[in-house]
Motif scaffolding. Structure first.
Motif, mmCIF file in Angstrom:
data_model
loop_
_atom_site.group_PDB
_atom_site.id
_atom_site.type_symbol
_atom_site.label_atom_id
_atom_site.label_comp_id
_atom_site.label_asym_id
_atom_site.label_seq_id
_atom_site.Cartn_x
_atom_site.Cartn_y
_atom_site.Cartn_z
ATOM 1 N N TYR A 7 0.799 -1.217 0.000
ATOM 2 C CA TYR A 7 0.000 0.000 0.000
ATOM 3 C C TYR A 7 0.837 1.274 0.000
ATOM 4 C CZ TYR A 7 -3.666 -3.288 1.088
ATOM 5 O OH TYR A 7 -4.524 -4.344 1.039
ATOM 6 N N CYS A 8 1.879 1.304 0.842
ATOM 7 C CA CYS A 8 2.656 2.550 0.943
ATOM 8 C C CYS A 8 4.130 2.386 0.567
ATOM 9 C CB CYS A 8 2.531 3.136 2.345
ATOM 10 S SG CYS A 8 3.223 2.089 3.638
ATOM 11 N N ALA A 9 4.550 1.177 0.223
ATOM 12 C CA ALA A 9 5.901 0.872 -0.269
ATOM 13 C C ALA A 9 7.000 1.039 0.767
ATOM 14 C CB ALA A 9 6.223 1.684 -1.518
ATOM 15 N N ASN A 10 6.662 1.079 2.048
ATOM 16 C CA ASN A 10 7.687 1.113 3.089
ATOM 17 C C ASN A 10 8.160 -0.300 3.383
ATOM 18 O OD1 ASN A 10 7.936 3.906 3.777
ATOM 19 N ND2 ASN A 10 5.883 3.785 4.638
ATOM 20 N N VAL A 11 9.333 -0.418 3.980
ATOM 21 C CA VAL A 11 9.880 -1.727 4.323
ATOM 22 C C VAL A 11 9.032 -2.339 5.435
ATOM 23 C CG1 VAL A 11 11.879 -2.918 5.309
ATOM 24 C CG2 VAL A 11 12.217 -1.081 3.676
ATOM 25 N N LEU A 12 8.703 -3.624 5.265
ATOM 26 C CA LEU A 12 7.942 -4.330 6.294
ATOM 27 C C LEU A 12 8.875 -4.810 7.395
ATOM 28 C CD1 LEU A 12 5.504 -6.474 4.125
ATOM 29 C CD2 LEU A 12 5.009 -4.355 5.356
ATOM 30 N N PHE A 25 4.695 -6.439 9.428
ATOM 31 C CA PHE A 25 3.803 -5.295 9.614
ATOM 32 C C PHE A 25 4.451 -4.041 9.052
ATOM 33 C CE2 PHE A 25 6.625 -4.737 13.143
ATOM 34 C CZ PHE A 25 6.624 -3.381 13.417
ATOM 35 N N CYS A 26 3.606 -3.099 8.672
ATOM 36 C CA CYS A 26 4.081 -1.816 8.163
ATOM 37 C C CYS A 26 4.065 -0.821 9.305
ATOM 38 C CB CYS A 26 3.190 -1.334 7.019
ATOM 39 S SG CYS A 26 3.764 0.233 6.321
ATOM 40 N N ASN A 27 5.140 -0.091 9.442
ATOM 41 C CA ASN A 27 5.266 0.897 10.513
ATOM 42 C C ASN A 27 4.484 2.172 10.202
ATOM 43 O OD1 ASN A 27 6.269 1.431 13.051
ATOM 44 N ND2 ASN A 27 8.182 2.299 12.309
ATOM 45 N N THR A 28 4.038 2.342 8.970
ATOM 46 C CA THR A 28 3.370 3.560 8.551
ATOM 47 C C THR A 28 1.861 3.392 8.426
ATOM 48 O OG1 THR A 28 5.349 4.133 7.309
ATOM 49 C CG2 THR A 28 3.375 5.371 6.811
#
Length: 107
Positions: A7-12, A25-28
């Protein structure tokens, strides 16, 4: 292995979820993905091939000096200087042994 949030392309990241089961999990954003099986992947890393962009031609008319070769210990080498960093930094000196043709650089 690095996974990214769809969804937001941040590192899981990995955390222990309910019943101490691991999950990504996504931190964002609220994205969570449970880990049900063992994930392992070994990446075969290969050493990058470096091209000799200077070649031997630059040493043909280069000056000679006393410099000890790190490979064979010979005490004479051809050399030239080249500005490889910013203008306020000193030049790099490139050497080639006159006996074994080994090359090295001194910053």
């Amino acid at each position: 292995m690095v996974l990214f949030c769809p969804y937001c392309a941040n590192v899981l990241l990995v955390e222990a979820g309910p019943e101490n089961r691991l999950r990504f999990f996504c931190n964002t954003c609220p994205y969570v993905f449970g880990i049900d099986q063992k994930i392992s992947k070994k990446a075969a890393l290969e050493r990058k091939q470096v091209d000799d962009i200077l070649g031997d031609e630059v040493f043909e008319n280069a000056q000679q000096t006393e410099a000890k070769c790190p490979e064979c210990g010979h005490d004479r080498a051809n050399f030239f200087q080249l500005q490889t960093r910013s203008a306020d930094e000193p030049s790099s000196t490139f050497y080639r042994c006159m006996k074994c043709a080994s090359k090295w650089k001194v910053d």
